[in-house]
Design a protein around this motif. Structure first.
Motif, mmCIF file in Angstrom:
data_model
loop_
_atom_site.group_PDB
_atom_site.id
_atom_site.type_symbol
_atom_site.label_atom_id
_atom_site.label_comp_id
_atom_site.label_asym_id
_atom_site.label_seq_id
_atom_site.Cartn_x
_atom_site.Cartn_y
_atom_site.Cartn_z
ATOM 1 N N HIS A 158 65.937 32.882 10.755
ATOM 2 C CA HIS A 158 67.200 32.919 10.479
ATOM 3 C C HIS A 158 67.556 34.145 10.007
ATOM 4 O O HIS A 158 68.727 34.528 10.166
ATOM 5 N N LYS A 245 74.365 22.562 4.448
ATOM 6 C CA LYS A 245 74.160 22.973 5.655
ATOM 7 C C LYS A 245 75.139 24.205 6.077
ATOM 8 O O LYS A 245 74.823 25.113 6.745
ATOM 9 N N ALA A 246 76.254 23.861 5.723
ATOM 10 C CA ALA A 246 77.443 24.810 6.050
ATOM 11 C C ALA A 246 77.251 26.262 5.438
ATOM 12 O O ALA A 246 77.576 27.213 5.710
ATOM 13 N N TYR A 248 74.141 27.659 4.391
ATOM 14 C CA TYR A 248 73.296 28.247 5.231
ATOM 15 C C TYR A 248 73.709 28.687 6.387
ATOM 16 O O TYR A 248 73.198 30.021 6.926
ATOM 17 N N ALA A 249 74.578 28.121 7.293
ATOM 18 C CA ALA A 249 75.063 28.646 8.345
ATOM 19 C C ALA A 249 76.168 29.866 8.294
ATOM 20 O O ALA A 249 75.894 30.681 9.022
ATOM 21 N N GLU A 250 76.759 29.795 7.241
ATOM 22 C CA GLU A 250 77.692 30.960 6.772
ATOM 23 C C GLU A 250 76.937 31.809 6.173
ATOM 24 O O GLU A 250 77.206 33.096 6.822
ATOM 25 N N GLN A 252 73.988 32.986 7.202
ATOM 26 C CA GLN A 252 73.407 33.530 8.536
ATOM 27 C C GLN A 252 74.380 34.150 9.216
ATOM 28 O O GLN A 252 74.129 35.384 9.955
ATOM 29 N N ARG A 253 75.438 33.600 9.484
ATOM 30 C CA ARG A 253 76.713 34.123 10.357
ATOM 31 C C ARG A 253 76.941 35.282 9.722
ATOM 32 O O ARG A 253 77.407 36.666 10.434
ATOM 33 N N TRP A 263 83.042 34.948 5.870
ATOM 34 C CA TRP A 263 82.041 34.605 4.869
ATOM 35 C C TRP A 263 83.016 34.363 3.436
ATOM 36 O O TRP A 263 82.985 33.563 2.638
#
Length: 380
Positions: A158, A245-246, A248-250, A252-253, A263
């Motif tokens: 990731h 969950k959001a 970690y997704a943010e 990573q993005r 962000w």
């Protein structure tokens, strides 16, 4: 794929400051409302809310990383370290270390950031660990620092942080920026913007062998506190944990570009939600005290015990409400006595009943309406 730190513009983060102005103004206004609300509490109650919020921050920050800490043990340890009386409750090394870190952050929020402070925090957080090569020091291992998931034979990467031999130089640049961007620094930034950049930047470097997430959130809290010139009571980690969950997704993005508007806007929404949760907790403490005062002499010991147990769950209360069975478990009352006690509490306006017969559930009648209070307090 190239990560943000591998791009030619690292670490020149780009964002539209004007688009964050409304969020920054809401944050400052909300901070004023919290200060005003705390004036309604006496010294002991203010101590209580500080201990509750500080301990919940670390419990939730650890939960984000999959580590479970006992909230009561952390609270007890924090109370002792702040010099307040507390129950003699044994804390394990992780709980004691987490409490020490949060108390240090609370007390020394105004101090400049530096390597030594971070090393001290890391040593506190890793209290009792024997499986790490570097504790209280930046990582030195030659292996790539990666965030991975999936099977060992087919891991999904990731994120990959800068190699260990770059960490000291990266951290020197980060620390200089952090101190320069504080309110008294040479290039001050607004509260949310600074905290958001600080968290992303620190997580990108990932300077320690373990504990980077918790330390990165502590740094964000430090940035918010310095901007308010007061120990922060923003429930940042507690709120991130609700959107894990959001989160970690943010992250990573955001690690794929140094254009970080998305962000910062996401982070701003989390900070404002966290601030609302903090205010709700303060309102809850004020209103529960008023409710118990109003009921004094009108309820029996069983009813008081049940109400206090419900209040211990905080503004969110019992999930699904209190059942008659719950009441009997808490108070050792018979079925007939429980039915009578609960009916009296409804009549007194302490509880609200929903449902019928075995589906009946009881909820505390305590208002934590933040939006209404924000409006009324802003006129003072």
């Amino acid at each position: 794929m190239l990560w943000n730190w591998q791009l030619s513009d690292w670490p020149q983060f780009r964002f539209d400051q004007a688009s964050l102005r409304a969020a920054e103004e809401r944050f400052i206004k909300g901070a004023g409302v919290i200060v005003g609300s705390l004036h309604h509490l006496d010294g002991e109650a203010r101590q209580g809310i500080a201990i509750e919020l500080i301990s919940q921050e670390m419990v939730d920050s650890s939960a984000i990383e999959g580590e479970v800490l006992d909230r009561a043990s952390v609270q007890s340890s924090i109370a002792r370290q702040l010099g307040f009386a507390s129950a003699k409750r044994r804390s394990n090394p992780a709980e004691a270390g987490a409490a020490e870190l949060m108390v240090d952050l609370y007390r020394r929020y105004a101090e400049p950031l530096g390597d030594q402070l971070l090393f001290e925090w890391h040593s506190m957080l890793m209290n009792g660990r024997r499986d790490l090569a570097d504790i209280g020091a930046y990582r030195t291992h030659a292996d790539a620092m990666q965030i991975v998931s999936g099977a060992l034979h087919a891991p999904r990467v990731h994120f990959e942080a800068p190699p260990s031999d770059r960490v000291s130089g990266e951290m020197a640049q980060f620390i200089a920026w952090f101190n320069d961007s504080c309110p008294q620094g040479s290039a001050p930034l607004p509260a949310i913007t600074r905290a958001g950049i600080a968290h992303l930047w620190f997580e990108t470097i990932h300077p320690f062998e373990d504990g980077n997430g918790r330390l990165g959130r502590a740094i964000a809290e430090k940035a918010l506190a310095q901007s308010l010139e007061a120990p922060t009571l923003t429930a940042l980690s507690a709120t991130i944990n609700r959107h894990r969950k959001a989160y970690y997704a943010e992250l990573q993005r955001a690690s794929q570009s140094n254009q970080i508007d998305d962000w910062l806007h996401w982070f701003a929404s989390i900070v404002l939600e966290a601030q609302s949760r903090t205010l709700a907790s303060i309102r809850f403490l004020i209103e529960k005290t008023r409710l118990l005062d109003r009921l004094r002499g009108k309820i029996n010991a069983r009813q008081e015990k049940a109400l206090i147990r419900m209040m211990a769950e905080g503004p969110d209360g019992f999930i699904g409400g209190l059942s008659a069975h719950n009441y009997r478990t808490i108070t050792d009352a018979t079925s007939a006595t429980a039915t009578r006690d609960l009916a009296e509490l409804v009549e007194l306006g302490a509880l609200q009943r929903t449902g019928e017969r075995r589906y009946a559930r009881y909820h505390l009648v305590i208002s934590t309406n933040v939006s209404g209070n924000l409006k009324s307090d802003s006129n003072h």
